[in-house]
Scaffold this motif. Sequence first.
Motif, PDB file in Angstrom:
ATOM      1  N   GLY A 163       0.932  -1.230   0.179  1.00 44.54           N
ATOM      2  CA  GLY A 163      -0.110   0.083   0.082  1.00 44.54           C
ATOM      3  C   GLY A 163       0.806   1.223  -0.002  1.00 44.54           C
ATOM      4  N   GLU A 164       0.461   2.042   0.875  1.00 43.70           N
ATOM      5  CA  GLU A 164       1.065   3.260   1.075  1.00 43.70           C
ATOM      6  C   GLU A 164       2.547   3.421   1.148  1.00 43.70           C
ATOM      7  OE1 GLU A 164       0.891   7.566   0.767  1.00 43.70           O
ATOM      8  OE2 GLU A 164      -0.650   6.040   0.598  1.00 43.70           O
ATOM      9  N   GLN A 165       3.191   2.277   1.963  1.00 44.08           N
ATOM     10  CA  GLN A 165       4.494   2.386   2.199  1.00 44.08           C
ATOM     11  C   GLN A 165       5.187   1.739   0.858  1.00 44.08           C
ATOM     12  OE1 GLN A 165       4.639  -0.739   5.069  1.00 44.08           O
ATOM     13  NE2 GLN A 165       5.093   0.697   6.732  1.00 44.08           N
ATOM     14  N   LEU A 166       4.616   1.107   0.027  1.00 46.93           N
ATOM     15  CA  LEU A 166       5.396   0.788  -1.189  1.00 46.93           C
ATOM     16  C   LEU A 166       5.306   1.959  -2.189  1.00 46.93           C
ATOM     17  CD1 LEU A 166       6.459  -1.268  -3.292  1.00 46.93           C
ATOM     18  CD2 LEU A 166       4.035  -1.970  -3.686  1.00 46.93           C
ATOM     19  N   HIS A 167       4.109   2.457  -2.235  1.00 46.41           N
ATOM     20  CA  HIS A 167       4.032   4.078  -2.976  1.00 46.41           C
ATOM     21  C   HIS A 167       5.133   4.676  -2.731  1.00 46.41           C
ATOM     22  CE1 HIS A 167       2.312   7.302  -5.130  1.00 46.41           C
ATOM     23  NE2 HIS A 167       2.454   8.021  -4.380  1.00 46.41           N
ATOM     24  N   ASN A 168       5.310   5.174  -1.238  1.00 44.49           N
ATOM     25  CA  ASN A 168       6.187   5.938  -0.854  1.00 44.49           C
ATOM     26  C   ASN A 168       7.672   5.626  -0.964  1.00 44.49           C
ATOM     27  OD1 ASN A 168       4.179   7.470   0.224  1.00 44.49           O
ATOM     28  ND2 ASN A 168       4.408   6.654   2.223  1.00 44.49           N
ATOM     29  N   LYS A 169       8.101   4.332  -0.966  1.00 40.40           N
ATOM     30  CA  LYS A 169       9.254   3.890  -1.273  1.00 40.40           C
ATOM     31  C   LYS A 169       9.563   3.725  -2.772  1.00 40.40           C
ATOM     32  CE  LYS A 169      13.313   1.999  -0.120  1.00 40.40           C
ATOM     33  NZ  LYS A 169      14.223   2.781   0.599  1.00 40.40           N
ATOM     34  N   LEU A 170       8.745   3.522  -3.633  1.00 40.05           N
ATOM     35  CA  LEU A 170       8.972   3.896  -5.104  1.00 40.05           C
ATOM     36  C   LEU A 170       8.999   5.049  -5.352  1.00 40.05           C
ATOM     37  CD1 LEU A 170       6.367   1.194  -6.411  1.00 40.05           C
ATOM     38  CD2 LEU A 170       8.585   1.056  -6.470  1.00 40.05           C
ATOM     39  N   ALA A 171       8.140   5.995  -4.901  1.00 39.34           N
ATOM     40  CA  ALA A 171       8.420   7.715  -5.108  1.00 39.34           C
ATOM     41  C   ALA A 171       9.742   8.006  -4.774  1.00 39.34           C
ATOM     42  CB  ALA A 171       7.270   8.263  -4.361  1.00 39.34           C
ATOM     43  N   GLU A 172      10.351   7.429  -3.639  1.00 36.73           N
ATOM     44  CA  GLU A 172      11.468   7.745  -3.100  1.00 36.73           C
ATOM     45  C   GLU A 172      12.753   7.478  -4.141  1.00 36.73           C
ATOM     46  OE1 GLU A 172      14.662   6.134   0.046  1.00 36.73           O
ATOM     47  OE2 GLU A 172      12.669   6.346   0.803  1.00 36.73           O
ATOM     48  N   LEU A 173      12.663   6.173  -4.515  1.00 33.89           N
ATOM     49  CA  LEU A 173      13.537   5.505  -5.434  1.00 33.89           C
ATOM     50  C   LEU A 173      13.486   6.203  -6.780  1.00 33.89           C
ATOM     51  CD1 LEU A 173      13.344   1.822  -4.367  1.00 33.89           C
ATOM     52  CD2 LEU A 173      15.163   3.280  -3.960  1.00 33.89           C
ATOM     53  N   ILE A 174      12.359   6.443  -7.493  1.00 37.06           N
ATOM     54  CA  ILE A 174      12.432   7.110  -8.741  1.00 37.06           C
ATOM     55  C   ILE A 174      12.209   8.417  -8.705  1.00 37.06           C
ATOM     56  CG2 ILE A 174      11.694   4.960  -9.969  1.00 37.06           C
ATOM     57  CD1 ILE A 174       8.753   6.101  -9.942  1.00 37.06           C
ATOM     58  N   LYS A 175      12.224   9.186  -7.581  1.00 39.39           N
ATOM     59  CA  LYS A 175      12.171  10.390  -7.354  1.00 39.39           C
ATOM     60  C   LYS A 175      11.028  11.594  -8.006  1.00 39.39           C
ATOM     61  CE  LYS A 175      17.022  10.441  -6.049  1.00 39.39           C
ATOM     62  NZ  LYS A 175      16.880   9.436  -5.470  1.00 39.39           N
TER      63      LYS A 175
END
Length: 52
Positions: A39-51
């Motif tokens: 969920g939100e944790q996955l979304h946030n981590k992906l956003a962080e990694l792809i900026k």
Amino acid sequence: MRDRDNRKSELLDYYGIHAIPSCLLIGPDGTILARNLRGEQLHNKLAELIKI
């Protein structure tokens, strides 16, 4: 661990997968960047990694 055909799997052992389904984010160099995010944790981590 064994795969779905009941064969020993070095890949599952290498990445420490003990249950399926399992969620891993693996970097280009093969390192594990994150485990079992949903969920939100996955979304946030992906956003962080792809900026984004």
